[in-house]
Design a protein around this motif. Sequence first.
Motif, short mmCIF file in Angstrom:
data_model
loop_
_atom_site.label_atom_id
_atom_site.label_comp_id
_atom_site.label_asym_id
_atom_site.label_seq_id
_atom_site.Cartn_x
_atom_site.Cartn_y
_atom_site.Cartn_z
N THR A 1 26.33 -56.46 -58.06
CA THR A 1 25.74 -56.21 -59.37
C THR A 1 25.04 -57.46 -59.87
N THR A 2 23.73 -57.38 -60.02
CA THR A 2 22.95 -58.49 -60.54
C THR A 2 22.01 -57.95 -61.60
N ARG B 1 25.30 -61.90 -66.87
CA ARG B 1 24.69 -62.06 -65.55
C ARG B 1 25.61 -62.84 -64.62
N ARG B 2 26.17 -63.93 -65.13
CA ARG B 2 27.05 -64.76 -64.29
C ARG B 2 28.31 -64.00 -63.88
N ARG B 3 28.90 -63.30 -64.81
CA ARG B 3 30.20 -62.68 -64.53
C ARG B 3 30.08 -61.40 -63.72
N LEU B 4 29.01 -60.64 -63.92
CA LEU B 4 28.82 -59.42 -63.14
C LEU B 4 28.49 -59.73 -61.69
N ALA B 5 27.95 -60.92 -61.41
CA ALA B 5 27.60 -61.28 -60.04
C ALA B 5 28.81 -61.67 -59.20
N LEU B 6 29.95 -61.94 -59.84
CA LEU B 6 31.16 -62.31 -59.09
C LEU B 6 31.67 -61.11 -58.30
N GLN B 7 31.97 -61.33 -57.02
CA GLN B 7 32.46 -60.25 -56.18
C GLN B 7 33.98 -60.17 -56.18
N VAL B 8 34.66 -61.26 -56.47
CA VAL B 8 36.13 -61.29 -56.49
C VAL B 8 36.58 -61.72 -57.88
N ARG B 9 37.32 -60.85 -58.53
CA ARG B 9 37.82 -61.14 -59.88
C ARG B 9 39.26 -60.68 -59.99
N GLY B 10 40.05 -61.42 -60.73
CA GLY B 10 41.42 -61.02 -60.99
C GLY B 10 41.64 -60.69 -62.45
N LYS B 11 40.54 -60.62 -63.21
CA LYS B 11 40.60 -60.34 -64.64
C LYS B 11 39.34 -59.58 -65.02
N PRO B 12 39.23 -59.11 -66.26
CA PRO B 12 38.03 -58.36 -66.65
C PRO B 12 36.74 -59.16 -66.49
N SER C 1 53.79 -43.78 -69.90
CA SER C 1 54.38 -42.50 -69.56
C SER C 1 54.66 -42.35 -68.07
N THR C 2 53.90 -43.04 -67.23
CA THR C 2 54.07 -42.90 -65.77
C THR C 2 54.40 -44.21 -65.08
N GLY C 3 54.19 -45.33 -65.76
CA GLY C 3 54.39 -46.63 -65.12
C GLY C 3 53.24 -47.03 -64.21
N GLN C 4 52.17 -46.27 -64.18
CA GLN C 4 51.03 -46.56 -63.31
C GLN C 4 50.25 -47.76 -63.84
N GLN C 5 49.88 -48.65 -62.94
CA GLN C 5 49.07 -49.80 -63.30
C GLN C 5 47.59 -49.45 -63.13
N ILE C 6 46.83 -49.63 -64.19
CA ILE C 6 45.41 -49.29 -64.21
C ILE C 6 44.60 -50.58 -64.28
N SER C 7 43.68 -50.75 -63.34
CA SER C 7 42.90 -51.97 -63.23
C SER C 7 41.95 -52.14 -64.41
N THR C 8 41.77 -53.40 -64.82
CA THR C 8 40.81 -53.71 -65.88
C THR C 8 39.74 -54.70 -65.39
N VAL C 9 39.67 -54.94 -64.08
CA VAL C 9 38.79 -55.99 -63.58
C VAL C 9 37.31 -55.61 -63.66
#
Length: 427
Positions: free
Chosen positions: A109-110, A139-150, A253-261
């Motif tokens: 994404t660029t 622009r800078r943050r959307l270009a990152l391919q590996v993220r561990g946070k939003p 309600s389910t304990g499911q972890q939903i990604s926010t990255v």
Amino acid sequence: MKGLLPALNRLMPLMMVIFLVLASIQMAISLHLSLASLTHFIEWCAPAWPIIAAVSGLLTIGGLLFETRAERLARKGLLRRRGWMMDVLARLTNRNALEEMLAREQRETTIDAEELAANLRARVIGQDQVCEDIAVQLRRRLALQVRGKPVGIFLLAGPPGTGKTYLAKQMARQLERPLLHFDMTQMSSPHAATQLFGSPKGYVGSDTYGKLTGGLKEKPDAVVLLDEIEKAHPDVFKKFLTAWNDGHITEASTGQQISTVRAIFVLTSNIATDALTEIADRLHDDPDRMRAESVEALRQAGFAPEVLNRLDRIFVFRALKGLDIARVSALEIETMIESYGLKVETGGIDASLLMDVMRRQSRMGDAASARDLVRSIEDMISESLIVARQQGASMIRISRDEDGTVTAKIADNNGDNSESMHARLTP
């Protein structure tokens, strides 16, 4: 035995060639073919060789074009089409459109920061610097391919009525992302977190997902707008810390972890506006120091320190001044009239009416909002707008007479005023 199988696999092409040669000899013997008969057959087919060569050449060129297209699709992350039968996607939907969507989803994404900034400036009045800065950050943050946070956690701070919420909505529109909008003034109680993150098993509402967890589960790349974040309860803050720090939220309600990255979080706040405006004016050329002093000003104003530590950037909105107030007021009036199914004629808003807005803003200071006067204008002319719509009008003019009367005039297609309706404007 284990070494024999790989060896046989490597020799398979040679074995296939030997098999074809032996099969050809066996067929020739069975049909009693001789070298002379084969020569006669080749001479008999001589007129067809140019046609066969031409067809073979066309097939070769077609194959090369297909391979070129297949390589292009492979670079986009798509697989080439296989088999002779019609693909089910080609039969039931628009396969090409689906391939383009998938390619857009999978490729890096660029975005064009200048184009995004220009589009935001054209819609958000008086906040050009904020639009440019936030476009560069995206622009800078959307270009990152590996993220561990939003993708980003941005705080928009400043006086009310300056376009903070509107900018977040325009970000979602320009980036073609869904918007999840939450009014944090409704999250001021300890139990408000269940509205966003769901209820534990056995509690009321545990059979449905929370508004935030369910929204991100269906739309993981959404822009999450948290309006007036400072009014949320501390328990709600604690839930967001995991989303911002660890890159996921947990559905209760389910304990499911939903990604926010893949999400973009935009927070708005009205606190410490005077201090932040002074800091922004004084340190606009030193972004690092401006961020440090802005964080300290928000902390002194009561903003939770653990939230401040997880913000990526703080953008300070300036109070509207001069013609910016008139621009916002004109747009608000236009939107209000369009909500009645009508349109404003070109140049159809009296300049003296907008001048009243600017004078009122000057008298009341930063606490005043141009929308307040727009609401009062709506109260005065709404009945006139309803009558104009009933009479089949499509275009109107709004004017202000010397005695303070606001007039809604119905204009025909030629721009002539065919009727006017009056309402008294209180100075």
